[in-house]
Design a protein around this motif. Structure first.
Motif, PDB file in Angstrom:
ATOM      1  N   VAL A 116       0.718  -1.121   0.083  1.00 35.70           N
ATOM      2  CA  VAL A 116      -0.005   0.227   0.048  1.00 35.70           C
ATOM      3  C   VAL A 116       0.812   1.261  -0.131  1.00 35.70           C
ATOM      4  O   VAL A 116       0.716   2.300  -0.833  1.00 35.70           O
ATOM      5  CB  VAL A 116      -0.844   0.056   1.144  1.00 35.70           C
ATOM      6  CG1 VAL A 116      -1.405   1.381   1.431  1.00 35.70           C
ATOM      7  CG2 VAL A 116      -1.886  -1.032   0.848  1.00 35.70           C
ATOM      8  N   LEU A 117       1.880   1.315   0.989  1.00 32.71           N
ATOM      9  CA  LEU A 117       2.739   2.614   0.973  1.00 32.71           C
ATOM     10  C   LEU A 117       3.444   2.465  -0.579  1.00 32.71           C
ATOM     11  O   LEU A 117       3.710   3.769  -0.961  1.00 32.71           O
ATOM     12  CB  LEU A 117       3.849   2.101   1.975  1.00 32.71           C
ATOM     13  CG  LEU A 117       4.682   3.508   2.133  1.00 32.71           C
ATOM     14  CD1 LEU A 117       4.121   4.839   2.258  1.00 32.71           C
ATOM     15  CD2 LEU A 117       5.829   3.136   3.445  1.00 32.71           C
ATOM     16  N   VAL A 166      10.791   4.598  11.105  1.00 32.01           N
ATOM     17  CA  VAL A 166       9.991   3.336  11.486  1.00 32.01           C
ATOM     18  C   VAL A 166       8.474   3.412  11.584  1.00 32.01           C
ATOM     19  O   VAL A 166       8.061   4.442  12.221  1.00 32.01           O
ATOM     20  CB  VAL A 166      10.796   2.867  12.940  1.00 32.01           C
ATOM     21  CG1 VAL A 166       9.887   1.744  13.577  1.00 32.01           C
ATOM     22  CG2 VAL A 166      11.974   2.720  12.793  1.00 32.01           C
ATOM     23  N   THR A 167       7.833   2.653  10.889  1.00 35.42           N
ATOM     24  CA  THR A 167       6.438   2.590  10.884  1.00 35.42           C
ATOM     25  C   THR A 167       5.993   1.036  11.529  1.00 35.42           C
ATOM     26  O   THR A 167       6.568   0.287  10.893  1.00 35.42           O
ATOM     27  CB  THR A 167       5.532   3.019   9.865  1.00 35.42           C
ATOM     28  OG1 THR A 167       5.379   1.713   8.885  1.00 35.42           O
ATOM     29  CG2 THR A 167       6.041   4.239   8.905  1.00 35.42           C
ATOM     30  N   ASP A 168       5.434   1.156  12.629  1.00 37.36           N
ATOM     31  CA  ASP A 168       5.204  -0.234  13.339  1.00 37.36           C
ATOM     32  C   ASP A 168       4.093   0.134  14.487  1.00 37.36           C
ATOM     33  O   ASP A 168       3.184   1.063  14.575  1.00 37.36           O
ATOM     34  CB  ASP A 168       6.583  -0.660  14.141  1.00 37.36           C
ATOM     35  CG  ASP A 168       6.637  -1.886  14.667  1.00 37.36           C
ATOM     36  OD1 ASP A 168       5.732  -2.930  14.065  1.00 37.36           O
ATOM     37  OD2 ASP A 168       7.726  -2.540  14.972  1.00 37.36           O
ATOM     38  N   CYS A 217      -3.109  -1.803  13.251  1.00 31.46           N
ATOM     39  CA  CYS A 217      -2.160  -2.669  12.655  1.00 31.46           C
ATOM     40  C   CYS A 217      -0.979  -2.248  11.722  1.00 31.46           C
ATOM     41  O   CYS A 217      -1.077  -0.953  11.741  1.00 31.46           O
ATOM     42  CB  CYS A 217      -2.721  -3.982  12.103  1.00 31.46           C
ATOM     43  SG  CYS A 217      -3.386  -3.451  10.413  1.00 31.46           S
ATOM     44  N   GLY A 218       0.147  -2.937  11.448  1.00 29.51           N
ATOM     45  CA  GLY A 218       1.096  -2.440  10.659  1.00 29.51           C
ATOM     46  C   GLY A 218       0.722  -1.819   9.322  1.00 29.51           C
ATOM     47  O   GLY A 218       0.941  -0.556   9.004  1.00 29.51           O
ATOM     48  N   ALA A 273       0.438   2.307   8.196  1.00 26.36           N
ATOM     49  CA  ALA A 273       1.040   2.932   6.786  1.00 26.36           C
ATOM     50  C   ALA A 273      -0.055   3.586   5.907  1.00 26.36           C
ATOM     51  O   ALA A 273      -0.025   4.428   5.353  1.00 26.36           O
ATOM     52  CB  ALA A 273       1.374   1.471   5.617  1.00 26.36           C
ATOM     53  N   PHE A 274      -1.354   3.137   6.131  1.00 19.93           N
ATOM     54  CA  PHE A 274      -2.566   3.850   5.493  1.00 19.93           C
ATOM     55  C   PHE A 274      -2.645   5.297   6.329  1.00 19.93           C
ATOM     56  O   PHE A 274      -2.953   6.338   5.362  1.00 19.93           O
ATOM     57  CB  PHE A 274      -3.590   2.971   5.728  1.00 19.93           C
ATOM     58  CG  PHE A 274      -4.964   3.661   5.168  1.00 19.93           C
ATOM     59  CD1 PHE A 274      -5.236   3.549   3.742  1.00 19.93           C
ATOM     60  CD2 PHE A 274      -5.944   4.317   6.055  1.00 19.93           C
ATOM     61  CE1 PHE A 274      -6.148   4.416   3.191  1.00 19.93           C
ATOM     62  CE2 PHE A 274      -7.362   4.839   5.491  1.00 19.93           C
ATOM     63  CZ  PHE A 274      -7.076   4.904   4.179  1.00 19.93           C
TER      64      PHE A 274
END
Length: 561
Positions: free
Chosen positions: A98-99, A165-167, A195-196, A200-201
């Motif tokens: 998606v990203l 960092v995206t988490d 969620c991860g 990201a969304f």
């Protein structure tokens, strides 16, 4: 027949109930259900039942979101190469795609990598940094991983690579870099349980807003992001995060958008799973999501990423055939391993308050699945460890109500690294520390399970209803709007009274099916894996669900009296 469960009516504040009925215009039945889901505000109840896209919160309320967006904007206008490093489960792969898809759609140069969990284990591994450096990456964004990888972040910096960092995992030690995570907001925040892929969304939403304000998009050429919800919704259901806050809106729309998918990949996944009529959560959880997860678990996550980005139908179908073959092999291998561990597991629960199994060279990608199977079978925490070259790679799963992450964190000094959630986690441990870890974990888990379990299972009744009221059009509509169900948003247990059993059937020699009737009103109730001999049924406790083949409301029986 005698009931095997204790039924407990959830108390409802009568004043709140009156407000919901008279001012909120809910039916008494629906008001009971919503109040027992924790709603005391009519506005919040309506927002949950009928969410709007405008309900999405301001993404810049997440700490570090603004610096993250500014850094990505700088990379875009400077024509830098952006790298994406994702985890290899459904959540990580979908979030990475998606990203990636969004950044490519606005003209960014993007390289991606999703390492094999089977070969590498979970984590943001420094060994892959030279790959990104070779590709000319100056900004690296992680998806669903990296919250505990402070050392890898520092090594990236030494190589001249900035890291975002995206988490969404629990924060053990926040790396010294930009970190975008709902876990850095308050627990009451709508972002906390993302969620991860959800993180990201949310980053994409922030990017689109910021880029628009900077005049980046020409004319009305603003990228549409609604299409991503069908994928992010799948990831949210797959990762078993609570369907609260942003997750409710994501899954509400994502679940419904799957009926007319925007992406070729989701269209083919649904078609190949032979899903007819209305989709159900069970369809997605047991027939769609395992295919996405399988390739990552078996060492080929890049296949799923390629499948998601493929626009040519023939090639996409070829990739899906490979993915389905991998899923079949995963199922066979999982059963083989479970069979080989069965006797060991039985011995474990005779001595310990949990299952802790360590063996040489178990497939690392299947450890979580096996632990989850053991947890479900024995209703105790389960940890499965694969020992390779003197290091144990472990996955753990715990039943609802037990915080396994808390227990493991008490053993931090014995671990190489660890991370995860309350009920699902992973860690690495030296072979020399495994026995000490097991002993200490046994003590910690005992402390968390001191409250004795009741002899009989307690089932809470969330509403009482007669057939005419249950089948009232307004209630039927609302019950369909409550989908999809999931973690922290379970189907309501409703008590049906004042009926006669018109017909009784036995399905496949193990499921009891009843037709409940009162006047002109009838509804089918099915008690799965239960044969009922006694016909004198006066009360049915069950959960309403939509039969996806008939597209009708039915009852999944929990207990009868």
């Amino acid at each position: 027949m005698s009931s095997t469960k204790v039924w407990v009516n959830k108390p409802v504040d009568l004043e709140v109930l009156k407000q919901f009925v008279t001012k909120g215009f809910f039916t008494p039945f629906l008001a009971q259900v919503l109040i027992n889901k924790g709603f005391t505000s009519i506005k919040e109840a309506y927002r949950f039942l009928f969410p709007q896209l405008s309900d999405f919160g301001d993404p810049f309320l997440i700490p570090d979101m603004l610096p993250a967006v500014k850094r990505i904007y700088q990379a875009a206008i400077s024509n830098e190469t952006i790298g994406i490093y994702g985890d290899s489960d459904a959540d990580g792969i979908i979030g990475s795609f998606v990203l990636y898809d969004f950044l490519v759609s606005i003209g960014c140069k993007v390289e991606w990598l999703i390492p094999s969990k089977e070969k590498e284990g979970y984590g943001f591994h420094a060994k892959f940094l030279p790959y990104f450096k070779q590709k000319g990456v100056s900004l690296l964004i992680t998806v669903d991983v990296g919250i505990s990888a402070a050392d890898t972040v520092n090594e990236a910096k030494a190589l001249g690579i900035d890291v975002i960092v995206t988490d969404h995992h629990e924060v053990v030690e926040k790396p010294d870099t930009i970190v975008v995570s709902g876990k850095l907001t308050s627990k009451s925040s709508p972002f906390y349980h993302l969620c991860g892929a959800g993180v990201a969304f949310t980053l994409i939403r922030a990017l689109r807003k910021f880029f628009y304000e900077q005049g980046f998009f020409r004319g009305d050429n603003i990228p549409q992001i609604r299409k991503y919800l069908e994928l992010v919704g799948l990831a949210t259901l797959a990762d078993m995060v609570p369907l609260l806050g942003e997750n409710r809106t994501i899954t509400f729309y994502g679940f419904r958008d799957l009926s007319s998918p925007s992406f070729l990949a989701t269209k083919l996944l649904i078609e190949n799973s032979r899903l007819n009529g209305t989709l159900s959560e069970e369809d997605l959880l047991y027939r769609v999501i395992p295919k996405i997860n399988a390739a990552g678990r078996m060492g080929t996550p890049e296949l799923v990423f390629q499948f998601l980005k493929e626009n040519e139908e023939t090639k996409a179908k070829e990739l899906l055939t490979k993915i389905e073959g991998i899923n079949q092999r995963r199922q066979e291998l999982e059963l083989e391993i479970l069979s080989s561990l069965e006797n060991l597991a039985k011995r474990e629960i005779e001595r310990y308050p949990f299952i802790f199994l360590a063996a040489e060279n178990l497939p690392k990608g299947l450890l979580g699945l096996i632990a989850n199977r053991l947890k479900n079978q024995y209703q105790v925490p389960a940890i499965v460890v694969s020992i390779e070259n003197g290091v144990g790679f472990a996955s753990g799963r715990a039943p609802e109500g037990l915080n396994l992450f808390k227990a493991v964190s008490k053993c931090e000094d014995l671990l190489i690294q660890y991370g995860g959630h309350k009920h699902a986690l992973g860690f690495q441990v030296s072979l020399n520390n495994i026995e000490a870890l097991k002993s200490r974990l046994a003590d910690e888990i005992k402390k968390l399970t001191l409250v004795s379990k009741p002899e009989k299972e307690i089932v809470y009744v969330e509403a009482e209803v007669e057939l005419a009221e249950l089948l009232h059009p307004e209630n039927l509509k609302a019950l369909t709007y409550l989908h999809p169900y999931g973690e922290a948003h379970l189907p309501p247990n409703i008590l049906i009274r004042n009926f006669e059993v018109k017909e009784r059937f036995l399905l496949k020699d193990k499921h009891s099916k009843f037709v409940l009737k009162k006047g002109l009103n009838e509804i089918i109730a099915i008690w799965f894996n239960q044969v009922v001999e006694d016909e004198r049924i006066r009360l049915v406790l069950g959960q309403p669900y939509v039969n996806t083949y008939r597209n009708t409301l039915e009852i999944k029986v929990v207990d009868v009296r």
